[in-house]
Design an enzyme around this catalytic site. Structure first.
Site, PDB file in Angstrom:
ATOM      1  N   LYS A  68     -33.846  77.639 -42.873  1.00 33.71           N
ATOM      2  CA  LYS A  68     -33.261  78.569 -43.844  1.00 33.71           C
ATOM      3  C   LYS A  68     -32.544  77.771 -44.911  1.00 33.71           C
ATOM      4  CE  LYS A  68     -31.878  82.872 -44.751  1.00 33.71           C
ATOM      5  NZ  LYS A  68     -32.373  82.640 -46.112  1.00 33.71           N
ATOM      6  N   LYS A  92     -24.636  73.599 -41.218  1.00 32.48           N
ATOM      7  CA  LYS A  92     -23.933  74.861 -41.485  1.00 32.48           C
ATOM      8  C   LYS A  92     -24.347  75.963 -40.509  1.00 32.48           C
ATOM      9  CE  LYS A  92     -23.848  75.672 -45.827  1.00 32.48           C
ATOM     10  NZ  LYS A  92     -24.298  76.104 -47.161  1.00 32.48           N
ATOM     11  N   LYS A 104     -34.210  73.546 -47.644  1.00 33.02           N
ATOM     12  CA  LYS A 104     -33.779  73.769 -49.032  1.00 33.02           C
ATOM     13  C   LYS A 104     -34.976  73.583 -49.932  1.00 33.02           C
ATOM     14  CE  LYS A 104     -29.880  74.759 -51.145  1.00 33.02           C
ATOM     15  NZ  LYS A 104     -28.728  75.488 -50.604  1.00 33.02           N
ATOM     16  N   THR A 188     -20.910  84.774 -50.062  1.00 33.47           N
ATOM     17  CA  THR A 188     -20.447  83.383 -50.039  1.00 33.47           C
ATOM     18  C   THR A 188     -18.961  83.336 -50.400  1.00 33.47           C
ATOM     19  OG1 THR A 188     -22.647  82.638 -50.594  1.00 33.47           O
ATOM     20  CG2 THR A 188     -20.871  81.079 -50.989  1.00 33.47           C
ATOM     21  N   ASN A 219     -22.233  83.056 -59.219  1.00 30.91           N
ATOM     22  CA  ASN A 219     -22.134  84.007 -58.108  1.00 30.91           C
ATOM     23  C   ASN A 219     -20.927  83.695 -57.226  1.00 30.91           C
ATOM     24  OD1 ASN A 219     -22.551  84.515 -55.154  1.00 30.91           O
ATOM     25  ND2 ASN A 219     -24.144  85.859 -55.958  1.00 30.91           N
ATOM     26  N   SER A 356     -27.244  86.345 -45.117  1.00 28.64           N
ATOM     27  CA  SER A 356     -28.699  86.199 -45.213  1.00 28.64           C
ATOM     28  C   SER A 356     -29.335  86.431 -43.837  1.00 28.64           C
ATOM     29  CB  SER A 356     -29.069  84.796 -45.686  1.00 28.64           C
ATOM     30  OG  SER A 356     -29.102  84.745 -47.092  1.00 28.64           O
TER      31      SER A 356
HETATM   32  P1  NAD Z   1     -24.705  80.004 -59.937  1.00 30.57           P
HETATM   33  O1  NAD Z   1     -25.923  79.513 -60.603  1.00 30.57           O
HETATM   34  O2  NAD Z   1     -24.526  81.470 -59.791  1.00 30.57           O
HETATM   35  O3  NAD Z   1     -23.417  79.421 -60.711  1.00 30.57           O
HETATM   36  C1  NAD Z   1     -23.205  78.065 -60.937  1.00 30.57           C
HETATM   37  C2  NAD Z   1     -21.977  77.931 -61.819  1.00 30.57           C
HETATM   38  O4  NAD Z   1     -21.619  76.569 -61.942  1.00 30.57           O
HETATM   39  C3  NAD Z   1     -22.169  78.454 -63.238  1.00 30.57           C
HETATM   40  O5  NAD Z   1     -20.992  79.136 -63.643  1.00 30.57           O
HETATM   41  C4  NAD Z   1     -22.312  77.183 -64.060  1.00 30.57           C
HETATM   42  O6  NAD Z   1     -21.923  77.361 -65.421  1.00 30.57           O
HETATM   43  C5  NAD Z   1     -21.385  76.273 -63.311  1.00 30.57           C
HETATM   44  N1  NAD Z   1     -21.649  74.864 -63.558  1.00 30.57           N
HETATM   45  C6  NAD Z   1     -22.831  74.219 -63.619  1.00 30.57           C
HETATM   46  N2  NAD Z   1     -22.617  72.911 -63.869  1.00 30.57           N
HETATM   47  C7  NAD Z   1     -21.276  72.747 -63.921  1.00 30.57           C
HETATM   48  C8  NAD Z   1     -20.429  71.638 -64.132  1.00 30.57           C
HETATM   49  N3  NAD Z   1     -20.932  70.423 -64.353  1.00 30.57           N
HETATM   50  N4  NAD Z   1     -19.096  71.852 -64.087  1.00 30.57           N
HETATM   51  C9  NAD Z   1     -18.591  73.092 -63.892  1.00 30.57           C
HETATM   52  N5  NAD Z   1     -19.327  74.163 -63.704  1.00 30.57           N
HETATM   53  C10 NAD Z   1     -20.652  73.989 -63.714  1.00 30.57           C
HETATM   54  O7  NAD Z   1     -24.635  79.261 -58.534  1.00 30.57           O
HETATM   55  P2  NAD Z   1     -23.867  79.719 -57.209  1.00 30.57           P
HETATM   56  O8  NAD Z   1     -24.816  80.478 -56.378  1.00 30.57           O
HETATM   57  O9  NAD Z   1     -22.561  80.300 -57.570  1.00 30.57           O
HETATM   58  O10 NAD Z   1     -23.673  78.299 -56.502  1.00 30.57           O
HETATM   59  C11 NAD Z   1     -22.546  77.468 -56.785  1.00 30.57           C
HETATM   60  C12 NAD Z   1     -22.381  76.471 -55.661  1.00 30.57           C
HETATM   61  O11 NAD Z   1     -22.189  77.194 -54.441  1.00 30.57           O
HETATM   62  C13 NAD Z   1     -23.584  75.566 -55.406  1.00 30.57           C
HETATM   63  O12 NAD Z   1     -23.146  74.293 -54.977  1.00 30.57           O
HETATM   64  C14 NAD Z   1     -24.316  76.250 -54.290  1.00 30.57           C
HETATM   65  O13 NAD Z   1     -25.124  75.357 -53.542  1.00 30.57           O
HETATM   66  C15 NAD Z   1     -23.152  76.768 -53.485  1.00 30.57           C
HETATM   67  N6  NAD Z   1     -23.497  77.873 -52.601  1.00 30.57           N
HETATM   68  C16 NAD Z   1     -23.940  79.055 -53.089  1.00 30.57           C
HETATM   69  C17 NAD Z   1     -24.303  80.058 -52.202  1.00 30.57           C
HETATM   70  C18 NAD Z   1     -24.754  81.408 -52.671  1.00 30.57           C
HETATM   71  O14 NAD Z   1     -24.981  82.283 -51.812  1.00 30.57           O
HETATM   72  N7  NAD Z   1     -24.865  81.659 -53.951  1.00 30.57           N
HETATM   73  C19 NAD Z   1     -24.195  79.852 -50.816  1.00 30.57           C
HETATM   74  C20 NAD Z   1     -23.707  78.631 -50.352  1.00 30.57           C
HETATM   75  C21 NAD Z   1     -23.368  77.646 -51.258  1.00 30.57           C
END
Ligand code: NAD
Length: 428
Positions: A68, A92, A104, A188, A219, A356
């Site tokens: 996953k 995780k 991934k 998350t 998100n 999920s």
């Molecule tokens: P997303 O695409 O919704 O948002 C990413 C955000 O990061 C955006 O606001 C973008 O502008 C910002 N960003 C990108 N580059 C940047 C930088 N250099 N400095 C500051 N901000 C920056 O992605 P997400 O789903 O919110 O994921 C964010 C993190 O959380 C990732 O590391 C992801 O692996 C992790 N994560 C997400 C989920 C999920 O369910 N969405 C679950 C586990 C982990």
């Protein structure tokens, strides 16, 4: 992105190894991904030209269940990064006790350069390229950076067309009308929020006195901001890839979310009924946000944000890693020496994969839960595993990441032992 991200990710294993029940053989196996797929994805651009993109899917380990993990669209996606992210997913799922292994995927692409139709064609083309590598009992993707519910819906639709049957359980994070789960969108952030609330009880904090800085406002970042704001925490700094804003009195988070989702920009505003007015705040860079004098620092963007170069300048006593891998190994040594506490990614952001898992269960059963049921089950799992990790941290007098890895390895080895070991087979 350094080439060493996967190698560095594995080094965390060695620190936890000496405290855990895992044997050397099982540990060794965790250092190698089970299977790697690299694909060339053709995309017909809107102007008629053809462009080829590189995509990946990595299965890390599937002893505890089908693999996953999310799918990332980003110009910096590399195989090394996808391998590290898949490894973290194995850890995780084990930390949090759900029956999945780690995987991934990603495409090396800047989605901001594509139209919506191009993103749809690319997403469907990616699924066409990896169709034999995924499946509801094999490997189940989900959203990650720059992918979202609508993209998951297209991917599920494409897989269903290829396989000739409606297959919602092949992917999670879908829109609710297409088999998504209630509560997946903010899961998350909610999982991290539950961890913070548990820590608050242990530390006897008053939420109104806690100043929070959040890096990344997608998100995960938006939902943790909203949940903390609703609980009375003061959100004093927020940033995205363009930079950030700081206001010691705190922001009205719904206003910032409203403007970000309408203008794609982070701006210091206060909105009444969708009419927004600018308010006083300081513009800051992402680097400055990390070094602010706050109580909670929440990296919610990308990897490698806290490095040996800025770790000594981090003032926040508590770091909650919603992003995957935001702290490098070298940085962590400095942070720990300076007395900082890190709620690690493999625990802090696990709410997403837990929900999920709920979505997958509902798809397989064809029976859907209410939002209250999802919240209550997420709460139960997050609190239980947070407390288990906390207890290991205290009993081994170690940091919280090492405790989380000990917890994961102990659970992982139960599955390994159930398959028989060297001593079982040689009769000793
Ligand atoms: P997303 O695409 O919704 O948002 C990413 C955000 O990061 C955006 O606001 C973008 O502008 C910002 N960003 C990108 N580059 C940047 C930088 N250099 N400095 C500051 N901000 C920056 O992605 P997400 O789903 O919110 O994921 C964010 C993190 O959380 C990732 O590391 C992801 O692996 C992790 N994560 C997400 C989920 C999920 O369910 N969405 C679950 C586990 C982990």
């Amino acid at each position: 992105m350094t080439d060493s991200i996967f190698v560095e990710a594995l080094m965390r294993l060695d620190k936890a190894f000496k405290f855990s029940d895992i044997n050397q053989e099982a540990l060794e196996k965790l250092k190698y991904p089970k299977a790697i797929l690299q694909v060339s994805i053709p995309l017909r651009r809107d102007n008629g030209s053809l462009q080829i993109f590189t995509g990946y899917r990595v299965h890390h380990n599937d002893i505890r269940g089908p693999t996953k993990g999310g799918i990332r669209y980003h110009p910096n996606v590399t195989l090394e990064e996808v391998k590290a992210l898949a490894f973290w997913m194995t850890i995780k799922c084990s930390v949090i006790g759900i029956p999945f292994g780690g995987a991934k995927g990603g495409i090396t692409v800047d989605p901001k350069q594509l139209s919506r139709l191009e993103i749809e064609r690319l997403s469907r083309s990616y699924i066409d390229s990896i169709k034999n590598f995924i499946g509801p009992d094999k490997d189940i993707p989900a959203p990650d950076v720059y992918t979202n519910a609508m993209i998951m819906g297209w991917m599920m639709d494409e897989y269903s067309k290829i396989s000739g049957q409606y297959t919602p359980a092949v992917i999670t994070g879908k829109p609710i009308p297409l088999g998504g789960s209630q509560g997946r969108e903010d899961a998350t952030g909610r999982g991290a929020f539950i961890c913070i609330q548990e820590l608050r009880k242990k530390k006897n904090w008053k939420s109104q006195e806690i100043r929070v800085a959040i890096q990344g406002f997608g998100n995960a970042g938006q939902h943790i901001a909203q949940l903390l704001y609703d609980a009375g925490y003061k959100i004093v700094a927020i940033s995205d890839s363009q930079g950030g804003i700081f206001r010691p009195e705190g922001f009205d988070v719904p206003s910032i979310i409203h403007i970000k989702n309408n203008s794609k920009k982070i701006q210091a505003v206060y909105c009444t009924n969708s009419v927004c007015e600018s308010i006083e705040a300081t513009n800051i860079t992402n680097e400055e946000l990390l070094e602010l004098d706050v109580d909670l620092l929440i990296p919610a963007a990308l990897e490698n944000q806290i490095t040996k170069d800025n770790a000594a300048k981090i003032k926040a006593p508590i770091i909650v890693e919603i992003a995957n891998g935001p702290t490098t190994l070298e940085a962590e040594v400095i942070l720990i020496k300076n007395g900082k506490m890190i709620i690690p990614d493999v625990l802090a952001n696990a709410g997403g994969v837990v929900t999920s898992y709920f979505e997958w269960v509902q798809n397989k059963a064809g029976y859907y839960w209410t939002l209250e049921q999802v919240h209550q089950r997420l709460q139960e799992i997050m609190v239980r595993e947070f407390l288990a990790v906390y207890q290991l941290m205290e009993s081994h007098k170690t940091d919280m990441r090492t405790a989380a890895y000990i917890h994961a390895l102990n659970r992982h080895v139960e599955a390994v032992l159930a398959q028989g070991t060297e001593s079982y087979f040689d009769g000793t």
